[in-house]
Design an enzyme around this catalytic site. Structure first.
Site, PDB file in Angstrom:
ATOM      1  CG  HIS A  11      -2.140  -0.821   1.074  1.00  0.00           C
ATOM      2  ND1 HIS A  11      -3.296  -0.611   1.795  1.00  0.00           N
ATOM      3  CD2 HIS A  11      -2.409  -1.858   0.251  1.00  0.00           C
ATOM      4  CE1 HIS A  11      -4.213  -1.484   1.423  1.00  0.00           C
ATOM      5  NE2 HIS A  11      -3.692  -2.248   0.505  1.00  0.00           N
ATOM      6  CE1 TYR A  57      -6.396   3.798  10.800  1.00  0.00           C
ATOM      7  CE2 TYR A  57      -5.736   4.138   8.522  1.00  0.00           C
ATOM      8  CZ  TYR A  57      -5.583   3.494   9.729  1.00  0.00           C
ATOM      9  OH  TYR A  57      -4.599   2.535   9.866  1.00  0.00           O
ATOM     10  N   PRO A  61      -4.991   0.622  18.199  1.00  0.00           N
ATOM     11  CG  PRO A  61      -6.847  -0.637  17.595  1.00  0.00           C
ATOM     12  CD  PRO A  61      -6.206   0.022  18.773  1.00  0.00           C
ATOM     13  CE  LYS A 117       3.117   3.787  13.438  1.00  0.00           C
ATOM     14  NZ  LYS A 117       3.841   3.546  12.187  1.00  0.00           N
ATOM     15  CE1 TYR A 132      -1.641   4.114   9.192  1.00  0.00           C
ATOM     16  CE2 TYR A 132      -0.493   3.099   7.354  1.00  0.00           C
ATOM     17  CZ  TYR A 132      -1.559   3.121   8.229  1.00  0.00           C
ATOM     18  OH  TYR A 132      -2.537   2.163   8.150  1.00  0.00           O
TER      19      TYR A 132
END
Length: 389
Positions: free
Chosen positions: A72, A200, A292, A296, A384
């Protein structure tokens, strides 16, 4: 039984550490209180940072990950009206891999016997002894018989509820914790994902996440109160709420299907210091928990293992102790930065009971700023994909 390193816990952290040490010719024994089938039944996250990918490649165990995993290059933040794309590849030159934690564990587990990694499953009543000196040992019960493993070091990779962290005296350790006033209701289904990348979402009703395990298996979550019951969320109601929170664009691409698994997980931020006491070293969830939201958990465990394996190899092969002496400080520096990112993203994307209208407007303003700021997007992307070791 005698060994160089006794490892408590056969999740991905314990197994990865065991493989790295055995690859260097260091003897290990791994003790796991559950069965191998139970370990593989645990549904966990699936976004791998480059540090985790590199460790699997270093062990020559990345072939299936590269074949079946989904690279991704970005993800989306949704504010109820639009999708804000965080293009990690463009902003940082790097990406992440979507490959389930269960599959990582399976790959490590399947290679254990052939590579000389001894794993004892269903080891009950594991207890740590004499960890404050150089001759620690571990006892456990197997089929009603007590066994003892003497080692130079013990690695506690046994999660939040395991015995390793609890063996450290209260006068030595300190815990830092933030418990969030909500949980994640998750559904796993054999349906195509609604988007090629994770979404998200921050909605008036609360947070939602659209993710995947493969091109044909999806994982969705919504924020719910801690006292919510699974029985209150039949599949149709959950799919309806996901469609609302993810927004019209994502909703138009949702494929509904029966739940393979459905559960509610609480969220917390937790760090225990130090991560070393005498001959005991903590790694992964035994030392820290992250919500979550920032993906991580497994990746922090991987960075712990990277630091710890290098330090132990240096000790056994070169007779040097600088690495093990610095382990706790080195690992915690990365842990706290990852905790900060996970806490920040959780705060931005969830509805808090005491947030009120002002808190909601602040979240909307922050998302609007991120949408128009390359610098803000770069900061999010850098965190990220994972900070460097």
């Amino acid at each position: 039984m005698k060994t160089d390193v006794a490892i408590v816990g056969a999740g991905p952290a314990g197994l990865m550490l065991a493989h790295l040490l055995r690859q260097a010719g260091i003897d290990v024994v791994v003790l796991e209180r559950k069965s191998s089938d139970y370990v593989l039944s645990r549904i966990r996250a699936g976004v791998l940072e480059q540090v985790t990918v590199d460790l699997l490649d270093e062990l020559d165990l990345g072939e299936r990950m590269h074949r079946e995993g989904l690279p991704h290059e970005g993800f989306f933040l949704a504010d109820g009206e639009r999708l804000i794309h965080i293009n990690m590849a463009e902003l940082t030159g790097r990406s992440v891999m979507v490959y389930g934690q269960t599959e990582v564990t399976r790959d490590l587990m399947n290679a254990s016997a052939a590579r000389g990694v001894e794993v004892v499953y269903e080891a009950e009543d594991v207890a740590l002894h004499d960890i404050d000196n150089e001759s620690p040992y571990v006892t456990y019960l197997k089929n009603g018989t007590e066994h003892r493993v003497d080692a130079r070091f013990i690695a506690g990779c046994d999660g939040f509820h395991g015995p390793s962290r609890q063996a450290i005296p209260d006068t030595v350790g300190r815990a830092y914790e933030r418990v969030y006033p909500f949980g994640w209701l998750g559904i796993l289904a054999d349906v195509p994902p609604c988007n090629d990348e994770l979404i998200y979402a921050n909605h008036e009703n609360g947070f939602a996440l659209a993710s995947m395990r493969s091109k044909t298996r999806s994982r969705y979550y919504i924020q719910v109160p801690l006292d919510e019951k699974l029985s209150d969320w039949p599949d149709d109601r959950l799919w309806d709420e996901l469609a609302t929170r993810l927004g019209p664009d994502a909703a138009s691409h949702i494929t509904r299907g029966p739940a393979l698994e459905k559960s509610i997980a609480p969220l917390r931020s937790y760090v225990f210091e130090p991560m070393r006491y005498g001959s005991l070293f903590l790694a992964g969830d035994s030392a820290h928990i992250v919500p979550p939201t920032g993906a991580k958990g497994l990746n922090l465990a991987s960075s712990d293992v990277a630091y710890l394996s290098r330090a132990m190899i240096e000790y056994f092969k070169e007779g040097r102790s600088e690495g093990i002496d610095a382990y706790s400080q080195t690992a915690l520096a990365r842990v706290w930065k990852s905790e900060r990112f996970s806490w920040t993203l959780t705060t931005l994307m969830h509805r808090f009971p005491d947030g009120g209208a002002f808190g909601r407007r602040m979240q909307v303003a922050e998302l609007d700023y991120i949408a128009g700021s390359r610098a803000a997007q770069t900061s999010i992307a850098e965190n990220y994909i994972g900070l460097p070791l």
